[in-house]
Enzyme design. Structure first.
Site, PDB file in Angstrom:
ATOM      1  N   SER A   1       6.706   3.618   3.748  1.00 17.86           N
ATOM      2  CA  SER A   1       5.744   3.410   4.849  1.00 17.86           C
ATOM      3  C   SER A   1       6.378   3.380   6.232  1.00 17.86           C
ATOM      4  CB  SER A   1       4.974   2.107   4.630  1.00 17.86           C
ATOM      5  OG  SER A   1       5.754   0.989   5.007  1.00 17.86           O
TER       6      SER A   1
ATOM      7  N   VAL B   1       0.857  -1.197   0.000  1.00  8.42           N
ATOM      8  CA  VAL B   1       0.000   0.000   0.000  1.00  8.42           C
ATOM      9  C   VAL B   1       0.894   1.250   0.000  1.00  8.42           C
ATOM     10  CG1 VAL B   1      -2.165   0.970   0.897  1.00  8.42           C
ATOM     11  CG2 VAL B   1      -1.479  -1.302   1.621  1.00  8.42           C
ATOM     12  N   ALA B   2       2.035   1.178  -0.713  1.00  5.00           N
ATOM     13  CA  ALA B   2       2.972   2.303  -0.798  1.00  5.00           C
ATOM     14  C   ALA B   2       3.218   2.904   0.593  1.00  5.00           C
ATOM     15  CB  ALA B   2       2.481   3.342  -1.807  1.00  5.00           C
ATOM     16  N   CYS B   3       3.040   4.221   0.713  1.00  6.67           N
ATOM     17  CA  CYS B   3       3.392   4.911   1.965  1.00  6.67           C
ATOM     18  C   CYS B   3       2.556   4.472   3.156  1.00  6.67           C
ATOM     19  CB  CYS B   3       3.202   6.409   1.799  1.00  6.67           C
ATOM     20  SG  CYS B   3       4.442   7.094   0.756  1.00  6.67           S
ATOM     21  N   SER B   4       1.381   3.908   2.906  1.00  8.09           N
ATOM     22  CA  SER B   4       0.533   3.507   4.026  1.00  8.09           C
ATOM     23  C   SER B   4       0.599   2.008   4.293  1.00  8.09           C
ATOM     24  CB  SER B   4      -0.915   3.967   3.784  1.00  8.09           C
ATOM     25  OG  SER B   4      -0.973   5.373   3.899  1.00  8.09           O
TER      26      SER B   4
END
Ligand code: CO8
Length: 374
Positions: free
Chosen positions: A335, A155-158
């Site tokens: 993340s 979820v990429a950065c999250s």
């Protein structure tokens, strides 16, 4: 009754090597000058754009980054390579990302006072995995001797906060007793070190957390998860087109659009108000306002973003103790940023203190947890 769910331990691994802004800019500028010289005719005829020069002062002012950790430094500063030189490993060797995941996992297990036998789920959650299958999480599970099941999440950065949400829900639902969430953020292979606008943004790191029922937790520092909140809204402003379909459409699998690229200004303008609204709504669920929060472990993408978001929430500039910044030494670690901030800044909190952990970035995606020191 739903059991109380706690973060009972956290772990951090960082590479032995780092690259300062000055080192990075010196290499990029030498590369850009060589490129401009070699392509002088095409540039003069308007067939190709010249490469602009970078500056260490700009990088620090625009992002708050002074230096970044790097898994393999060799190759990145070589102007005829401009990417790390990571040797390929055989199929029976531990993969690079599993190796760094395990370092952080062991640190988290130790701080949670747990052994691999206590864990029954492993989630490896990050912006990229170095292969599609078998899942890195299953490789880590096997190497640590953990029973139960494991899966990867992107979820990429999250990725880190969203994985903590899944861990929380599994414990609350009684489908797991203790979940190990690991974020091996090996970002350097995806950084375009030939692009002035983004060559400075990312660093490599691995973080981990143990999430379990309060009934089984016995560590020194534990935080009850009061609730989680997530939101996503589609945007192409932060994008990587790298993927397996490149083989079928004859595109260059390593072209600039296949690496990290973004519309940084647009991201800044669009994500900051989203994050402020998200955090305010999340706190109001517990009848809390911003002044009730003792610590803000915010996503670490850009210091000016954090300053703006904190100012909007608090009506004042928070101290570094209240809202720690790790960007100066770690840079943006996808993340892992808010988790690094937590790892380095949680032991001094007192029982009953409330903290907010929040990520924001590509997707767009925002994930938060309101947590309370036990
Ligand atoms: N040196 C000197 N000048 C520069 C440089 C440089 N390195 N870079 C840009 N400039 C110039 C620009 O060309 C521009 O010049 P001009 O005014 O003449 O056009 C000027 O400086 C100002 O440029 P910007 O407006 O772009 O500068 P900003 O102040 O906006 O700063 C930032 C740029 C730092 C990129 C900023 O916009 C930012 O951080 N925005 C937020 C973006 C963000 O948070 N993105 C999240 C990305 S992380 C994420 O989502 C995870 C993805 C998955 C992980 C990926 C792993 C690889």
């Amino acid at each position: 009754m739903t059991p109380s769910v706690v973060i009972s331990g956290s772990g951090l691994w960082k590479p032995d090597h780092s690259i300062s802004n000055e080192e990075l800019v010196e290499a990029y500028n030498a590369y850009a000058e060589q490129f401009n010289q070699q392509n002088q005719q095409a540039i003069e005829q308007g067939e190709c754009a010249s490469k602009p020069l970078s500056s260490a002062e700009f990088i620090e002012k625009a992002s708050g980054i002074k230096s970044r950790y790097i898994y393999i430094k060799d190759g990145v500063l070589d102007i005829n390579r401009m990417r790390p030189n990571i040797p390929e490993r055989s199929e029976d060797a531990l993969s690079d990302q599993a190796e760094i995941a395990i370092h952080a996992a062991k640190d988290a297990l130790k701080s949670a006072n747990k052994t691999p036998e206590d864990i029954d789920v492993v989630i490896v959650s990050c912006a990229y995995t170095q292969r599609s299958y078998p899942a890195l999480a299953i490789e880590v599970q096997g190497a640590l001797g953990i029973k139960g099941f494991a899966f990867d999440m992107l979820v990429a950065c999250s990725a880190a906060t969203f994985a903590l949400h899944r861990a929380y829900e599994m414990i609350a639902a009684g489908t797991a007793k203790s979940v190990l969430v690991i974020n091996p953020e090996l970002t350097s292979p995806q950084v375009n070190y030939c692009d002035r606008d983004s060559h400075f943004i990312f660093g490599d790191v691995a973080t981990a957390m143990v999430v379990e029922s309060a009934d089984t937790a016995d560590s020194e520092h534990m935080f009850e998860i009061m609730s989680t909140k997530a939101v996503t809204q589609y945007s192409s402003n932060i994008r990587s087109n790298f993927g397996y379909v490149s083989r079928a459409n004859d595109a260059d699998p390593f072209a600039a659009d296949k690496l990290f690229h973004q519309q940084g200004r647009k991201v800044f303008k669009e994500v900051c108000p989203m994050a402020v609204e998200h955090i305010s709504e999340h706190l109001s669920r517990h009848q809390l306002n911003s002044d009730d929060v003792s610590r803000w472990w915010l996503h670490q993408a850009n210091i000016n973003m954090n300053t703006l978001i904190s100012r909007k929430l608090l009506d004042r500039q928070p101290s570094l103790e209240e809202a720690p910044i790790v960007l100066d030494t770690f840079a943006n670690t996808a993340s892992a940023g808010s988790i690094i901030a937590f790892c380095l800044n949680h032991k001094d909190l007192n029982s009953g203190d409330v903290g907010l952990l929040c990520s924001f970035g590509a997707g767009y995606s925002i994930g938060s947890l309101v947590i309370k020191k036990r």
